[in-house]
Scaffold this motif. Structure first.
Motif, short mmCIF file in Angstrom:
data_model
loop_
_atom_site.label_atom_id
_atom_site.label_comp_id
_atom_site.label_asym_id
_atom_site.label_seq_id
_atom_site.Cartn_x
_atom_site.Cartn_y
_atom_site.Cartn_z
N MET A 126 27.63 54.11 44.01
CA MET A 126 26.51 53.07 43.76
C MET A 126 26.85 51.97 44.79
O MET A 126 25.63 51.51 45.46
CB MET A 126 26.45 52.39 42.23
N ALA A 127 27.71 51.62 45.07
CA ALA A 127 28.16 50.38 46.09
C ALA A 127 27.72 50.89 47.23
O ALA A 127 27.07 50.05 48.06
CB ALA A 127 29.32 49.90 45.85
N GLY A 128 27.98 52.16 47.78
CA GLY A 128 27.66 52.68 49.04
C GLY A 128 26.35 52.82 49.21
O GLY A 128 25.82 52.49 50.42
N ASP A 129 25.65 53.26 48.24
CA ASP A 129 24.20 53.59 48.13
C ASP A 129 23.37 52.10 48.33
O ASP A 129 22.50 52.12 48.83
CB ASP A 129 23.64 54.18 47.11
N SER A 130 23.96 51.08 47.84
CA SER A 130 23.49 49.85 47.63
C SER A 130 23.62 48.96 48.98
O SER A 130 23.14 47.59 48.90
CB SER A 130 23.41 49.21 46.34
N GLY A 131 24.55 49.17 49.62
CA GLY A 131 25.11 48.52 50.89
C GLY A 131 25.79 47.28 50.19
O GLY A 131 25.63 46.12 51.06
N ILE A 132 26.63 47.27 49.39
CA ILE A 132 27.67 46.33 48.93
C ILE A 132 29.07 46.78 49.03
O ILE A 132 29.52 47.86 48.96
CB ILE A 132 27.29 45.75 47.48
N SER A 133 29.91 45.67 49.29
CA SER A 133 31.43 46.00 49.32
C SER A 133 31.91 45.50 48.03
O SER A 133 31.55 44.50 47.56
CB SER A 133 31.85 45.29 50.42
N ILE A 134 33.01 46.18 47.51
CA ILE A 134 33.76 45.61 46.61
C ILE A 134 34.75 44.83 46.97
O ILE A 134 35.96 45.34 47.49
CB ILE A 134 34.34 47.11 45.77
N GLY A 135 34.64 43.48 46.81
CA GLY A 135 35.51 42.69 47.20
C GLY A 135 37.02 42.68 46.81
O GLY A 135 37.92 42.42 47.72
N ASN A 136 37.16 42.98 45.74
CA ASN A 136 38.75 43.15 45.07
C ASN A 136 39.56 43.96 45.83
O ASN A 136 40.74 43.67 45.89
CB ASN A 136 38.80 43.47 43.66
N THR A 137 38.87 44.88 46.43
CA THR A 137 39.85 46.20 46.96
C THR A 137 40.19 45.76 48.75
O THR A 137 40.59 46.37 49.25
CB THR A 137 38.94 47.40 47.04
N PHE A 138 39.59 44.48 49.20
CA PHE A 138 39.91 44.29 50.37
C PHE A 138 41.09 43.10 50.58
O PHE A 138 41.41 42.99 51.79
CB PHE A 138 38.63 43.71 51.29
N PHE A 139 41.87 42.72 49.53
CA PHE A 139 42.48 41.73 49.70
C PHE A 139 43.92 42.30 48.75
O PHE A 139 43.91 42.79 47.78
CB PHE A 139 42.22 40.54 48.92
N LYS A 140 44.90 42.04 49.59
CA LYS A 140 46.37 42.60 49.09
C LYS A 140 46.87 41.37 48.16
O LYS A 140 47.07 40.38 48.46
CB LYS A 140 47.45 42.96 50.13
N HIS A 141 47.19 41.60 46.97
CA HIS A 141 47.89 40.95 46.04
C HIS A 141 48.84 41.70 45.23
O HIS A 141 48.67 43.03 45.14
CB HIS A 141 46.65 40.39 45.08
N LYS A 142 49.61 40.96 44.46
CA LYS A 142 50.53 41.62 43.67
C LYS A 142 49.94 42.44 42.33
O LYS A 142 48.90 41.83 41.98
CB LYS A 142 51.67 40.48 43.03
N GLY A 143 50.15 43.14 41.88
CA GLY A 143 49.65 43.97 40.90
C GLY A 143 49.47 43.00 39.55
O GLY A 143 48.22 43.08 38.84
N ILE A 144 50.40 42.25 39.51
CA ILE A 144 50.31 41.37 38.12
C ILE A 144 49.18 40.41 38.25
O ILE A 144 48.47 39.84 37.39
CB ILE A 144 51.51 40.65 37.93
N HIS A 145 48.78 40.31 39.47
CA HIS A 145 47.67 39.14 39.78
C HIS A 145 46.29 39.88 39.76
O HIS A 145 45.16 39.20 39.79
CB HIS A 145 47.87 38.39 41.13
N LYS A 146 46.35 41.18 39.98
CA LYS A 146 45.02 41.97 39.87
C LYS A 146 44.55 42.30 38.51
O LYS A 146 43.51 42.81 38.44
CB LYS A 146 45.08 43.12 41.10
N ALA A 147 45.39 42.60 37.57
CA ALA A 147 44.94 43.00 36.49
C ALA A 147 43.90 42.11 35.69
O ALA A 147 44.32 41.15 35.62
CB ALA A 147 46.08 43.50 35.66
N THR A 148 42.98 42.70 35.21
CA THR A 148 42.05 42.03 34.33
C THR A 148 41.60 42.59 33.03
O THR A 148 41.14 41.68 32.23
CB THR A 148 40.45 42.14 35.28
N TRP A 149 42.48 43.38 32.53
CA TRP A 149 42.49 43.98 31.40
C TRP A 149 43.90 44.37 31.08
O TRP A 149 44.84 44.91 31.81
CB TRP A 149 41.45 45.27 31.13
N ILE A 150 44.62 44.00 29.78
CA ILE A 150 45.83 44.34 29.20
C ILE A 150 45.63 44.89 28.04
O ILE A 150 44.96 44.39 27.18
CB ILE A 150 46.63 42.95 29.53
#
Length: 170
Positions: A126-150
């Motif tokens: 969907m993102a590719g077809d719509s011309g949008i970038s998935i921002g979270n995936t462009f930044f390197k962070h520790k895994g503990i800082h990326k988790a949005t569901w536990i």
């Protein structure tokens, strides 16, 4: 100001956007699409911004539910004027790994999942077809800082919430 789309009687299920006083003054209009999608359009100093807030079906939902959601989301994105900055945000219930699959402008190298799930595949398409970038995936962070569901037991952590922006403004 709170904008809400969903069940009006019981306020169960639904999505919403909370605006500050400044953002409320910039609000041009909003549209409650479904209990899973809401849009708001703001007039900013540099451009108009359309925010699409979503809550995607879970991984265990039927293919029909997922298809219906992504078809509806694609219709919403197609209606947004091309000169608007598109922000698509929310809970996509998607897991993304670092495999860019030739979609370098859509997904970055820093997906946090071990393997992309079905929702992730649908999300990237969907993102590719719509011309949008998935921002979270462009930044390197520790895994503990990326988790949005536990998980309730605290042992499983996933990144399922994402912020996307028009490729032009990335």
């Amino acid at each position: 100001t709170m904008l809400y789309s969903g069940n009006e009687e019981h306020h169960v299920n639904g999505v919403g956007i909370i605006l500050s006083n400044t953002a409320s003054r910039a609000l041009v209009g909003w549209k409650p699409v479904s209990e899973r999608i809401i849009t708001a359009r703001l007039h900013t100093r540099h451009a108009k911004v359309t925010i699409v807030q979503v809550y995607a079906p879970t991984e265990v939902s039927t293919s029909e539910e997922k298809d219906e959601f992504y078809n509806q989301l694609q219709s919403v994105l197609d209606e947004i004027p091309s000169y608007d900055i598109k922000l698509v945000i929310g809970d996509f219930n998607a897991k993304l790994d670092g495999d860019r699959r030739g979609q370098d402008s859509t997904i970055g190298p820093y997906g946090s999942a071990g393997q992309t799930n079905d929702n992730g595949e649908r999300f990237v398409a969907m993102a590719g077809d719509s011309g949008i970038s998935i921002g979270n995936t462009f930044f390197k962070h520790k895994g503990i800082h990326k988790a949005t569901w536990i998980s309730p037991d605290g042992k499983t952590r996933n990144e399922i919430d994402y912020i996307c922006i028009s490729n032009r403004w990335r």
